[in-house]
Write a protein that holds these residues in place. Structure first.
Motif, PDB file in Angstrom:
ATOM      1  N   ASP A  46      -7.131  22.618   5.420  1.00 35.44           N
ATOM      2  CA  ASP A  46      -5.978  23.483   5.256  1.00 35.44           C
ATOM      3  C   ASP A  46      -6.916  24.991   5.038  1.00 35.44           C
ATOM      4  N   ALA A  47      -6.332  25.943   5.552  1.00 38.24           N
ATOM      5  CA  ALA A  47      -6.871  27.258   5.118  1.00 38.24           C
ATOM      6  C   ALA A  47      -5.739  28.212   4.975  1.00 38.24           C
ATOM      7  N   TYR A  48      -6.124  29.101   3.931  1.00 40.65           N
ATOM      8  CA  TYR A  48      -4.873  30.205   3.593  1.00 40.65           C
ATOM      9  C   TYR A  48      -5.963  31.492   3.658  1.00 40.65           C
ATOM     10  N   VAL A  59      -1.842  43.337   5.087  1.00 34.15           N
ATOM     11  CA  VAL A  59      -1.266  43.232   6.352  1.00 34.15           C
ATOM     12  C   VAL A  59      -0.396  42.106   6.699  1.00 34.15           C
ATOM     13  N   LYS A  60      -1.103  41.052   6.556  1.00 34.92           N
ATOM     14  CA  LYS A  60      -0.698  39.712   6.684  1.00 34.92           C
ATOM     15  C   LYS A  60      -0.898  38.566   5.959  1.00 34.92           C
ATOM     16  N   ARG A  61      -0.351  37.590   5.792  1.00 29.18           N
ATOM     17  CA  ARG A  61      -0.736  36.578   5.106  1.00 29.18           C
ATOM     18  C   ARG A  61      -0.609  35.170   6.269  1.00 29.18           C
ATOM     19  N   PHE A  62      -1.454  34.243   5.851  1.00 26.83           N
ATOM     20  CA  PHE A  62      -1.175  33.255   6.720  1.00 26.83           C
ATOM     21  C   PHE A  62      -1.990  31.821   6.384  1.00 26.83           C
ATOM     22  N   PHE A  81      -1.872  27.953  13.320  1.00 24.33           N
ATOM     23  CA  PHE A  81      -1.560  29.216  12.380  1.00 24.33           C
ATOM     24  C   PHE A  81      -0.033  29.534  12.004  1.00 24.33           C
ATOM     25  N   THR A  82       0.318  29.775  11.028  1.00 23.48           N
ATOM     26  CA  THR A  82       1.534  30.329  10.464  1.00 23.48           C
ATOM     27  C   THR A  82       1.616  31.489   9.885  1.00 23.48           C
ATOM     28  N   TYR A  83       2.030  32.536  10.340  1.00 25.02           N
ATOM     29  CA  TYR A  83       1.903  33.892   9.523  1.00 25.02           C
ATOM     30  C   TYR A  83       3.181  34.037   8.628  1.00 25.02           C
ATOM     31  N   GLU A 169     -10.208  43.432   7.423  1.00 26.89           N
ATOM     32  CA  GLU A 169     -11.049  42.440   6.981  1.00 26.89           C
ATOM     33  C   GLU A 169      -9.929  41.012   7.067  1.00 26.89           C
ATOM     34  N   VAL A 170     -10.739  39.693   7.312  1.00 26.13           N
ATOM     35  CA  VAL A 170      -9.992  38.764   7.400  1.00 26.13           C
ATOM     36  C   VAL A 170     -10.356  37.817   6.064  1.00 26.13           C
ATOM     37  N   THR A 171      -9.858  37.450   5.044  1.00 24.35           N
ATOM     38  CA  THR A 171     -10.484  36.686   4.037  1.00 24.35           C
ATOM     39  C   THR A 171      -9.833  35.421   4.109  1.00 24.35           C
ATOM     40  N   LEU A 172     -10.292  34.092   4.091  1.00 24.20           N
ATOM     41  CA  LEU A 172      -9.841  32.810   4.080  1.00 24.20           C
ATOM     42  C   LEU A 172     -10.693  31.891   3.161  1.00 24.20           C
ATOM     43  N   SER A 173      -9.782  30.845   2.636  1.00 24.73           N
ATOM     44  CA  SER A 173     -10.188  29.701   1.940  1.00 24.73           C
ATOM     45  C   SER A 173     -10.042  28.555   2.751  1.00 24.73           C
ATOM     46  N   PHE A 174     -10.954  27.685   2.906  1.00 30.42           N
ATOM     47  CA  PHE A 174     -10.986  26.277   3.633  1.00 30.42           C
ATOM     48  C   PHE A 174     -10.866  25.380   2.743  1.00 30.42           C
ATOM     49  N   THR A 175     -10.177  24.322   2.607  1.00 32.13           N
ATOM     50  CA  THR A 175      -9.938  23.095   1.839  1.00 32.13           C
ATOM     51  C   THR A 175     -10.040  21.867   2.733  1.00 32.13           C
TER      52      THR A 175
END
Length: 177
Positions: A46-48, A59-62, A81-83, A169-175
Motif C-alpha cells: 500500500d502507498a500513500y 495539489v493532489k493526494r492519492f 491509483f485512487t486520487y 514533487e511526488v512524495t510517497l510512503s510504501f508499506t
C-alpha cells in the motif's frame, strides 16, 4: 582587468554548478537495511502520497495498491491509483534486473525505457512519463529516489521537470503487507 573579469566569471560559474550538484547513488552503498527490489516489491503493498507544486502546496493526494511478482529477473508491479478527487488510474510496470544493481522498466504511459540502480538502502530511478493534464498530455521527466527504512516501509521522493524546469514533487510512503 579583462583577465580578472574572466577569472571572476569562471569562479562564479564553478560555484553555481557546484551548488547544482545532485546526490549520487553510490553514496548509499553502505546504508542499511539493504534494499533488494525483488524481495521488497513482491506481494501486496500500500502507498500513500501527495503531489506538490513548485511552491510546495499539495495539489493532489492519492493512495496506491500494488500487486507485485517476479519470475527470475523479470518483475511486474501492477499499480492501482485512487486520487483525492475520486479519479482512478492503473499503471503496470515491467522491470528487468540487470547486473550491478541496475534495472530497466517499461509501462504503458512511460516514454522509452526507465533506468534505475540500487545501492545500499536506496534506489534511483529516472524516466519520462506521458502525463495527462486538463485535456492535454505532457511528457515530463521523473527523477525518483526511494529509501528503504525497514523491511516493511519505504519512502519515495520524485521530482518532476520539463525542459529542466521543476514542476513539482511526488512524495510517497510504501508499506508492505
Amino acid at each position: 582587468m579583462k583577465r580578472r573579469l574572466l577569472l571572476a566569471a569562471a569562479t562564479g560559474s564553478a560555484l553555481l554548478l557546484g551548488g547544482c550538484a545532485s546526490q549520487n547513488i553510490d553514496q548509499y552503498r553502505t546504508e542499511k537495511p539493504e534494499l533488494d527490489l525483488q524481495q521488497y516489491f513482491n506481494g501486496t503493498l500500500d502507498a500513500y502520497g501527495v503531489f506538490t507544486d513548485r511552491s510546495g502546496a499539495v495539489v493532489k493526494r492519492f493512495t496506491v495498491v500494488m500487486n507485485c511478482s517476479w519470475q527470475g529477473n523479470e518483475g511486474v508491479l501492477d499499480e492501482d491509483f485512487t486520487y483525492s478527487d475520486g479519479t482512478t488510474q492503473k499503471r503496470v510496470w515491467r522491470l528487468t534486473k540487470l547486473p550491478d544493481g541496475k534495472y530497466t522498466g517499461t509501462a504503458g504511459d512511460v516514454i522509452g525505457t526507465a533506468q534505475g540502480q540500487a545501492r545500499g538502502n536506496a534506489f534511483y530511478w529516472t524516466y519520462t512519463l506521458s502525463l495527462p493534464v486538463d485535456g492535454s498530455v505532457y511528457e515530463v521527466r521523473f527523477d525518483d529516489w526511494m529509501y528503504l527504512m525497514t523491511d516493511k516501509v519505504m519512502l519515495n521522493k520524485a521530482t518532476m521537470s520539463k525542459f529542466g524546469v521543476k514542476l513539482g514533487e511526488v512524495t510517497l510512503s510504501f508499506t508492505k503487507r
